[in-house]
Design an enzyme around this catalytic site. Structure first.
Site, PDB file in Angstrom:
ATOM      1  N   GLU A   1      -0.318  37.750   3.151  1.00 45.22           N
ATOM      2  CA  GLU A   1      -0.623  39.177   3.060  1.00 45.22           C
ATOM      3  C   GLU A   1       0.321  39.994   3.931  1.00 45.22           C
ATOM      4  O   GLU A   1       0.752  39.550   4.994  1.00 45.22           O
ATOM      5  CB  GLU A   1      -2.063  39.444   3.503  1.00 45.22           C
ATOM      6  CG  GLU A   1      -3.093  38.883   2.567  1.00 45.22           C
ATOM      7  CD  GLU A   1      -4.508  39.146   3.047  1.00 45.22           C
ATOM      8  OE1 GLU A   1      -4.679  39.924   4.009  1.00 45.22           O
ATOM      9  OE2 GLU A   1      -5.436  38.567   2.472  1.00 45.22           O
TER      10      GLU A   1
ATOM     11  N   CYS B   1      -4.091  30.041   9.218  1.00 44.04           N
ATOM     12  CA  CYS B   1      -4.079  30.048  10.685  1.00 44.04           C
ATOM     13  C   CYS B   1      -5.047  28.978  11.175  1.00 44.04           C
ATOM     14  O   CYS B   1      -6.100  28.759  10.567  1.00 44.04           O
ATOM     15  CB  CYS B   1      -4.500  31.426  11.201  1.00 44.04           C
ATOM     16  SG  CYS B   1      -4.486  31.575  13.006  1.00 44.04           S
TER      17      CYS B   1
ATOM     18  N   CYS C   1       2.753  45.453   8.760  1.00 42.20           N
ATOM     19  CA  CYS C   1       2.071  44.350   9.438  1.00 42.20           C
ATOM     20  C   CYS C   1       2.438  43.069   8.702  1.00 42.20           C
ATOM     21  O   CYS C   1       2.120  42.911   7.520  1.00 42.20           O
ATOM     22  CB  CYS C   1       0.565  44.575   9.430  1.00 42.20           C
ATOM     23  SG  CYS C   1      -0.379  43.266  10.266  1.00 42.20           S
TER      24      CYS C   1
ATOM     25  N   CYS D   1      -7.919  41.162   7.614  1.00 45.81           N
ATOM     26  CA  CYS D   1      -6.762  40.281   7.485  1.00 45.81           C
ATOM     27  C   CYS D   1      -7.175  38.938   6.890  1.00 45.81           C
ATOM     28  O   CYS D   1      -8.100  38.289   7.355  1.00 45.81           O
ATOM     29  CB  CYS D   1      -6.131  40.068   8.858  1.00 45.81           C
ATOM     30  SG  CYS D   1      -4.613  39.128   8.791  1.00 45.81           S
TER      31      CYS D   1
ATOM     32  N   CYS E   1     -10.556  31.954  15.041  1.00 48.52           N
ATOM     33  CA  CYS E   1     -11.323  33.121  15.495  1.00 48.52           C
ATOM     34  C   CYS E   1     -12.425  33.430  14.483  1.00 48.52           C
ATOM     35  O   CYS E   1     -12.176  33.516  13.280  1.00 48.52           O
ATOM     36  CB  CYS E   1     -10.399  34.324  15.665  1.00 48.52           C
ATOM     37  SG  CYS E   1      -9.102  34.070  16.900  1.00 48.52           S
TER      38      CYS E   1
ATOM     39  N   CYS F   1     -12.375  36.471  11.796  1.00 50.13           N
ATOM     40  CA  CYS F   1     -11.144  36.651  11.032  1.00 50.13           C
ATOM     41  C   CYS F   1     -11.156  35.811   9.767  1.00 50.13           C
ATOM     42  O   CYS F   1     -11.425  34.603   9.815  1.00 50.13           O
ATOM     43  CB  CYS F   1      -9.949  36.276  11.905  1.00 50.13           C
ATOM     44  SG  CYS F   1      -8.359  36.456  11.078  1.00 50.13           S
TER      45      CYS F   1
END
Length: 350
Positions: free
Chosen positions: A92, A112, A105, A333, A116, A119
Site C-alpha cells: 500500500e 510486517c 507514505c 495501514c 502491533c 495495526c
C-alpha cells in the site's frame, strides 16, 4: 535466470554493473538519470543508449514499476493505492495533500512481523523485504498518477523500515540524489516501532531526516500489551537510544502516540509520558487511530484527544493532533492489502 532490479542500485553500484558489462563510465550517470529523474519504466525509453546495451539490460534486469491494483480517493484528496509488485505481492501507498505540498507514505516491506495489535499490516506477518527500487517506484508511480510533484516522504506504510535497514538506506541515497528525485533529507520522516540496535546504526549515519518513534504508551506493561517489540526493547532502553540519537545527530525526535480508548488516554498516562521524555525537547504527535477489524482497540473520542493534548502542554510537552485524512476510505495501514488477499501469503526466505 531470475532478473535483478536495476533501479535498486545506487549510483556507485550501477557504475560497477556497467563497468562489468564493458561500458564507459558516463553511461552510469545517463542510465541513473533515466531511472530516477525521468523515472522511465522500460529500457526502450532510454533513447540515448546503444541498442545492444539495452538488450543486455533487458535480459538481465528489470525496472521496478508496480501496477495499480486498486485506487481509492477520499473526499479530502487523499489517494490510497494497492500496488502489485513484479512477483505478484501487494503493498500500500498513500498520497496526502497538505498546504506545503504533497506527501507520500511508503511501504518498506510486504507485510510486517512486528505484531502491533492495533495495526492491520502485521496480521498476516512479513512476506519479504522491499528492495530500494521498489520503495522508490511507489513514489514515481503515484506521482505519475496524480500528475503532481510529491515533495515529502514518510516511511510509515506497511513494514518496519529499520527491519529492512540496508535496502532503506539505499533508497534514501537514491531518492535524495541530485541526479534523481532530489528530495532533501529534511523532507523525509522515518518511523520505527523501536528497534534499539538499528536506531543506534541510523544515528551513526547522521542523516538529516526526521526520526519518528511509534511509542503509543509511557510504561512497559501498557506498551508490551500493545506492541510485542517492547518485550525485547523496553521503554527505558528505547528512550535511552533516542537520547543517544539526539546527541549524535543533533536532530529532534518525534514521538507518535495513537490514542486508544480506555487504554492510554488518561491524565495519569499523560503525566507518565511527560516524565518519560522530559528534557528531550521532543514533539508528540497524537493520532486518533483508524478502526481495524480484528483489533481489540477503538479510537478515543475527539474531546478526549484534546484534553490529553492540553494535559501534555501544561506539563511542558509540545504536542499536536495529527490531521485525520482518508477517513472515508480504507485508511488503516494494511487494511486494503488485507481485504484484497484471499489467503495469508507464505513466509519467504529473507
Amino acid at each position: 535466470m531470475s532478473k535483478n532490479c536495476i533501479s535498486s542500485q545506487t549510483r556507485p553500484q550501477l557504475a560497477q554493473t556497467l563497468a562489468a558489462l564493458g561500458q564507459p563510465a558516463f553511461r552510469a550517470g545517463q542510465i541513473y538519470r533515466w531511472l530516477h529523474q525521468k523515472q522511465v519504466t522500460e529500457f526502450s525509453a532510454m533513447t540515448d543508449q546503444p541498442k545492444a546495451l539495452l538488450k543486455t539490460l533487458e535480459e538481465q534486469y528489470y525496472i521496478a514499476a508496480p501496477t495499480i491494483r486498486r485506487r481509492q480517493q477520499s473526499k479530502d484528496g487523499t489517494v490510497k493505492y494497492l500496488f502489485a509488485l513484479e512477483d505478484g505481492n501487494c503493498i500500500e501507498t498513500v498520497v496526502m495533500r497538505y498546504k506545503y505540498g504533497n506527501t507520500v507514505c511508503l511501504s518498506t516491506q510486504v507485510g510486517c512481523r512486528m505484531g502491533c495489535r492495533f495495526c492491520a499490516s502485521t496480521q498476516a506477518g512479513r512476506v519479504r523485504n522491499l528492495e530500494a527500487g521498489e520503495i522508490a517506484a511507489q513514489l514515481y508511480t503515484a506521482q505519475r498518477d496524480i500528475g503532481e510533484r510529491i515533495s515529502h516522504i514518510v516511511l510509515m506504510g506497511i513494514g518496519e523500515p529499520l527491519d529492512n535497514f540496508d535496502n532503506v538506506m539505499d533508497f534514501l541515497t537514491i531518492i535524495s540524489s541530485e541526479e534523481g528525485a532530489n528530495i532533501g533529507m529534511r523532507n523525509i520522516s522515518l518511523s520505527t516501532c523501536g528497534l534499539v540496535p538499528m536506531i543506534d546504526r541510523l544515528a551513526e549515519k547522521k542523516l538529516q531526516l526526521t526520526l519518528s518513534i511509534s511509542l503509543h504508551a509511557p510504561n512497559n506493561a501498557m506498551r508490551s500489551s500493545m506492541m510485542p517489540v517492547n518485550d525485547a526493547y523496553p521503554v527505558e532502553q528505547l528512550t535511552a537510544a533516542c537520547r543517544r540519537y539526539q546527541k549524535t545527530t543533533g536532530r529532534r525526535i518525534s514521538f507518535e502516540y495513537s490514542m486508544v480508548r480506555g487504554v492510554n488516554d488518561s491524565d495519569a498516562t499523560a503525566r507518565q509520558l511527560a516524565d518519560l521524555i522530559r528534557g528531550m525537547g521532543a514533539h508528540v504527535n497524537l493520532i486518533p487511530i483508524n478502526p481495524v477489524d480484528g483489533s481489540p482497540y477503538s479510537a478515543t473520542d475527539a474531546e478526549n484527544v484534546r484534553r490529553f493534548q492540553q494535559a501534555l502542554t501544561r506539563l511542558g510537552v509540545n504536542a499536536t493532533v495529527r490531521r485525520r485524512l482518508g477517513s472515508d476510505i480504507s485508511a488503516a495501514c494494511g487494511q486494503l492489502r488485507r481485504d484484497e488477499a484471499q489467503q495469508p501469503p507464505k513466509e519467504a526466505t529473507p
